[in-house]
Design a protein around this motif. Structure first.
Motif, short mmCIF file in Angstrom:
data_model
loop_
_atom_site.label_atom_id
_atom_site.label_comp_id
_atom_site.label_asym_id
_atom_site.label_seq_id
_atom_site.Cartn_x
_atom_site.Cartn_y
_atom_site.Cartn_z
N LEU A 5 10.42 56.64 -40.45
CA LEU A 5 9.63 55.70 -41.24
C LEU A 5 10.48 54.77 -42.10
O LEU A 5 10.01 53.71 -42.51
N GLN A 6 11.72 55.14 -42.37
CA GLN A 6 12.58 54.32 -43.22
C GLN A 6 12.77 52.88 -42.69
O GLN A 6 12.73 51.94 -43.49
N PRO A 7 12.96 52.68 -41.39
CA PRO A 7 13.07 51.29 -40.91
C PRO A 7 11.80 50.48 -41.18
O PRO A 7 11.88 49.27 -41.41
N LEU A 8 10.65 51.13 -41.20
CA LEU A 8 9.40 50.42 -41.48
C LEU A 8 9.34 50.00 -42.95
O LEU A 8 8.77 48.96 -43.28
N VAL A 9 9.96 50.79 -43.81
CA VAL A 9 10.05 50.43 -45.22
C VAL A 9 11.01 49.24 -45.37
O VAL A 9 10.69 48.25 -46.04
N ARG A 10 12.16 49.33 -44.72
CA ARG A 10 13.15 48.24 -44.81
C ARG A 10 12.59 46.91 -44.32
O ARG A 10 12.94 45.86 -44.83
N GLU A 11 11.71 46.96 -43.33
CA GLU A 11 11.14 45.74 -42.76
C GLU A 11 9.86 45.28 -43.46
O GLU A 11 9.23 44.32 -43.04
N GLY A 12 9.47 45.97 -44.54
CA GLY A 12 8.30 45.55 -45.30
C GLY A 12 6.97 45.87 -44.64
O GLY A 12 5.95 45.26 -44.97
N ILE A 13 6.96 46.84 -43.74
CA ILE A 13 5.72 47.27 -43.09
C ILE A 13 5.07 48.36 -43.93
O ILE A 13 3.86 48.39 -44.11
N VAL B 15 11.78 49.64 -35.55
CA VAL B 15 12.29 50.94 -35.09
C VAL B 15 13.41 50.78 -34.07
O VAL B 15 14.43 51.44 -34.15
N GLU B 16 13.21 49.90 -33.11
CA GLU B 16 14.15 49.76 -31.99
C GLU B 16 15.18 48.66 -32.19
O GLU B 16 16.16 48.60 -31.45
N GLY B 17 14.95 47.77 -33.14
CA GLY B 17 15.85 46.64 -33.33
C GLY B 17 15.38 45.43 -32.55
O GLY B 17 14.45 45.51 -31.76
N ARG B 18 16.03 44.32 -32.78
CA ARG B 18 15.61 43.06 -32.17
C ARG B 18 16.44 42.67 -30.95
O ARG B 18 16.30 41.59 -30.42
N THR B 19 17.30 43.54 -30.52
CA THR B 19 18.15 43.25 -29.37
C THR B 19 17.29 43.13 -28.12
O THR B 19 16.36 43.90 -27.92
N GLU B 20 17.64 42.18 -27.28
CA GLU B 20 16.91 42.02 -26.03
C GLU B 20 17.13 43.23 -25.13
O GLU B 20 18.22 43.81 -25.11
N TRP C 10 5.49 57.29 -33.24
CA TRP C 10 5.26 57.91 -34.54
C TRP C 10 4.92 56.85 -35.59
O TRP C 10 4.01 57.02 -36.39
N GLY C 11 5.68 55.76 -35.58
CA GLY C 11 5.45 54.69 -36.55
C GLY C 11 4.08 54.07 -36.41
O GLY C 11 3.37 53.83 -37.41
N LEU C 12 3.66 53.79 -35.18
CA LEU C 12 2.35 53.18 -34.97
C LEU C 12 1.22 54.13 -35.37
O LEU C 12 0.25 53.71 -36.01
N HIS C 13 1.34 55.40 -35.01
CA HIS C 13 0.30 56.36 -35.41
C HIS C 13 0.26 56.51 -36.93
O HIS C 13 -0.83 56.55 -37.52
N CYS C 14 1.41 56.57 -37.56
CA CYS C 14 1.43 56.69 -39.03
C CYS C 14 0.84 55.45 -39.69
O CYS C 14 0.08 55.56 -40.66
N CYS C 15 1.15 54.27 -39.18
CA CYS C 15 0.57 53.05 -39.73
C CYS C 15 -0.95 53.06 -39.61
O CYS C 15 -1.66 52.68 -40.54
N THR C 16 -1.44 53.54 -38.48
CA THR C 16 -2.89 53.60 -38.27
C THR C 16 -3.53 54.59 -39.23
O THR C 16 -4.55 54.29 -39.87
N VAL C 17 -2.94 55.76 -39.39
CA VAL C 17 -3.46 56.75 -40.34
C VAL C 17 -3.42 56.20 -41.76
O VAL C 17 -4.39 56.33 -42.51
N LEU C 18 -2.33 55.57 -42.13
CA LEU C 18 -2.23 55.01 -43.48
C LEU C 18 -3.27 53.92 -43.70
O LEU C 18 -3.80 53.78 -44.81
N ALA C 19 -3.59 53.17 -42.66
CA ALA C 19 -4.64 52.15 -42.78
C ALA C 19 -6.00 52.81 -43.00
O ALA C 19 -6.79 52.35 -43.82
#
Length: 159
Positions: free
Chosen positions: A46-54, A83-88, A9-18
């Protein structure tokens, strides 16, 4: 490894917003309508994308989302990490130290086992591949009419 739907969802929304970059911020309801997604659930994704400055989020009746940086500066890894976090993905719990290995000397476990090394290499390769691709790359790889189709659909739902 399985990623949640929030990555897609995040990647598709980023593409549409672009593609809609010359428009005012796009409301969650409009983004949700483009993909037939539940607006409140999309907003949470989408909120995590806002928090991360995307993404930038503008509150209010005329608010919505915009990209916070250029599409060529947003990697797939940025979105996945947001979206998923940085955990390995692989977490070695050193089971070789249990059972039959419990009585072995600690020096036998000084180095990670072959499984942990192999999984670490695989994850590093996966992360590098995602970090090497951007939202701009997704846009370039999309069918030639994707941008026009998205724009016309957006203009139809906002009319």
């Amino acid at each position: 490894m399985m990623m949640g739907e929030g990555v897609e969802w995040g990647l598709h929304c980023c593409t549409v917003l672009a593609w809609l970059d010359d428009h005012a911020p796009i409301a969650t309801a409009r983004l949700a309508e483009i993909f037939e997604l539940p607006p409140e659930y999309l907003k949470k994704r989408l909120q995590p994308l806002v928090r991360e400055g995307i993404l930038d989020s503008t509150p209010g009746a005329r608010g919505g989302y915009r990209l916070a940086r250029a599409p060529e500066r947003i990697t797939l890894m940025d979105v996945v990490s947001a979206v998923e976090g940085r955990t390995e993905a692989f977490r070695c719990t050193e089971i070789r130290r249990r059972g039959a290995g419990a009585t072995r000397a600690a020096t036998e476990f000084a180095k990670p086992c072959g499984i942990a090394r192999a999984m670490g290499r695989a994850e590093l390769a996966w992360r590098r591949e995602l970090a090497a691709q951007t939202v701009a790359d997704l846009m370039a790889a999309a069918p030639s009419n994707a941008s026009a189709h998205t724009r016309s659909f957006y203009e139809h739902v906002t009319a």
